[in-house]
Write a protein that holds these residues in place. Structure first.
Motif, mmCIF file in Angstrom:
data_model
loop_
_atom_site.group_PDB
_atom_site.id
_atom_site.type_symbol
_atom_site.label_atom_id
_atom_site.label_comp_id
_atom_site.label_asym_id
_atom_site.label_seq_id
_atom_site.Cartn_x
_atom_site.Cartn_y
_atom_site.Cartn_z
ATOM 1 N N UNK A 167 0.859 -1.189 0.000
ATOM 2 C CA UNK A 167 0.000 0.000 0.000
ATOM 3 C C UNK A 167 0.892 1.234 0.000
ATOM 4 N N UNK A 168 0.562 2.187 -0.920
ATOM 5 C CA UNK A 168 1.364 3.396 -1.101
ATOM 6 C C UNK A 168 0.678 4.642 -0.564
ATOM 7 N N UNK A 169 -0.557 4.517 -0.062
ATOM 8 C CA UNK A 169 -1.227 5.677 0.494
ATOM 9 C C UNK A 169 -2.699 5.450 0.637
ATOM 10 N N UNK A 170 -3.396 6.401 1.324
ATOM 11 C CA UNK A 170 -4.842 6.373 1.507
ATOM 12 C C UNK A 170 -5.350 7.785 1.338
ATOM 13 N N UNK A 176 -8.315 11.357 -6.465
ATOM 14 C CA UNK A 176 -7.067 11.730 -5.788
ATOM 15 C C UNK A 176 -6.100 10.555 -5.736
ATOM 16 N N UNK A 177 -6.616 9.346 -5.528
ATOM 17 C CA UNK A 177 -5.744 8.173 -5.511
ATOM 18 C C UNK A 177 -5.127 7.921 -6.870
ATOM 19 N N UNK A 178 -5.927 8.074 -7.939
ATOM 20 C CA UNK A 178 -5.386 7.875 -9.285
ATOM 21 C C UNK A 178 -4.373 8.964 -9.636
ATOM 22 N N UNK A 179 -4.626 10.207 -9.202
ATOM 23 C CA UNK A 179 -3.660 11.281 -9.458
ATOM 24 C C UNK A 179 -2.349 11.067 -8.701
ATOM 25 N N UNK A 180 -2.449 10.516 -7.469
ATOM 26 C CA UNK A 180 -1.231 10.223 -6.718
ATOM 27 C C UNK A 180 -0.408 9.152 -7.409
ATOM 28 N N UNK A 181 -1.093 8.152 -7.969
ATOM 29 C CA UNK A 181 -0.351 7.116 -8.702
ATOM 30 C C UNK A 181 0.340 7.701 -9.930
ATOM 31 N N UNK A 210 -12.310 6.205 2.730
ATOM 32 C CA UNK A 210 -10.954 6.336 2.197
ATOM 33 C C UNK A 210 -10.787 5.428 0.988
ATOM 34 N N UNK A 211 -9.846 5.830 0.124
ATOM 35 C CA UNK A 211 -9.512 5.043 -1.053
ATOM 36 C C UNK A 211 -8.021 4.708 -0.968
ATOM 37 N N UNK A 212 -7.757 3.427 -0.756
ATOM 38 C CA UNK A 212 -6.387 2.969 -0.568
ATOM 39 C C UNK A 212 -5.729 2.704 -1.913
ATOM 40 N N UNK A 213 -4.521 3.294 -2.062
ATOM 41 C CA UNK A 213 -3.751 3.109 -3.289
ATOM 42 C C UNK A 213 -2.765 1.979 -3.075
ATOM 43 N N UNK A 214 -2.929 0.903 -3.866
ATOM 44 C CA UNK A 214 -2.095 -0.277 -3.714
ATOM 45 C C UNK A 214 -1.586 -0.731 -5.071
ATOM 46 N N UNK A 215 -0.575 -1.571 -5.005
ATOM 47 C CA UNK A 215 -0.062 -2.266 -6.176
ATOM 48 C C UNK A 215 0.528 -3.571 -5.696
ATOM 49 N N UNK A 216 0.686 -4.526 -6.584
ATOM 50 C CA UNK A 216 1.180 -5.812 -6.110
ATOM 51 C C UNK A 216 1.503 -6.772 -7.219
ATOM 52 N N UNK A 238 5.325 3.092 2.113
ATOM 53 C CA UNK A 238 5.110 1.739 1.589
ATOM 54 C C UNK A 238 4.916 0.787 2.770
ATOM 55 N N UNK A 239 3.802 -0.010 2.690
ATOM 56 C CA UNK A 239 3.474 -0.996 3.731
ATOM 57 C C UNK A 239 3.091 -2.287 3.032
#
Length: 242
Positions: A167-170, A176-181, A210-216, A238-239
């Motif tokens: 997870x890279x942020x919330x 906002x989550x897509x813009x942060x990515x 909240x909308x959690x920004x993740x990748x994996x 990063x978590x």
């Protein structure tokens, strides 16, 4: 009637016992004349005599007087002179002359110049040994090896069928989550270029959504932790999500 005029004053008889005013007036005049004469004589004597200019001289007494006991700290041998201390027996007597300077021996120098200089002996030639190699006059200097550059860490990439995510942020909205990515992908393309974003909606009662920004797509937890270490080194949160 008697027509003889009678004067208005009366003739005072001489025996009435009054003071002799005439004698007093005469005595006062004589005393005044004596005083005036004495003053004139004194003035003439002052003007006629020799008048000297007064001479102002300094006080002959000393300005500073050294006390008998100056006081202060007592230092041993403080009243002795430097050049009179520790005088040895050689210095107590009369002065001694230094030895004469050494004169050069001209005859010895002329004889040394007249002798021919000896010629150096020539080295004997060495016989060549078959099968042997001639030694070089100087050994070749070893070439300096450049320090090896540190190996760059391998570019992370998702593994097939990988289930470990990070997870890279919330953020407060999906946009906002897509813009942060997009921002992170532009700044760290070498780290996030092979990954795709995952936006997960998170709701809890009594709290904002909240909308959690993740990748994996990591094969195991160790690979995900290595990815997070590289992300934190670049200033990214990063978590590891197991």
């Amino acid at each position: 009637m008697n027509d003889i005029p009678v004067p208005s004053y009366r003739v005072r008889p001489s025996g009435d016992g009054g003071p002799p005013w005439r004698m007093i007036a005469v005595g006062g005049g004589l005393a005044m004349a004596l005083l005036v004469g004495a003053g004139v004589v004194w003035g003439v004597s002052r003007m006629g005599g020799s008048r000297s200019v007064p001479l102002i001289e300094p006080d002959p007494r000393p300005f500073k007087v050294r006390p008998d006991d100056p006081g202060g700290l007592r230092v041993p041998n403080q009243d002795e002179l430097i050049f009179e201390r520790n005088r040895g027996p050689a210095q107590s007597g009369g002065g001694q002359l230094a030895p004469e300077p050494e004169a050069p021996r001209l005859d010895a120098l002329r004889a040394q110049v007249a002798q021919p200089a000896p010629r150096p002996a020539e080295p004997a030639p060495q016989a060549a040994v078959p099968g042997s190699q001639a030694l070089a006059p100087q050994a070749a200097a070893p070439q300096a090896t450049a320090p090896a550059a540190p190996e760059a860490p391998a570019r992370p990439a998702p593994a097939p069928n990988g289930r470990i995510r990070v997870q890279l942020g919330a953020l407060t909205s999906e946009e906002a989550a897509q813009g942060e990515w997009d921002r992170l992908a532009r700044r760290h393309a070498e780290l996030l270029g092979a990954f795709r974003p995952q936006v997960v909606r998170f709701e809890r009662e009594g709290q904002a959504t909240l909308f959690r920004l993740r990748t994996g797509g990591f094969a195991d937890v160790a690979a995900a932790q290595a990815f997070c270490e590289q992300a934190r080194a670049r200033g990214m949160p990063c978590v590891v999500i197991r």
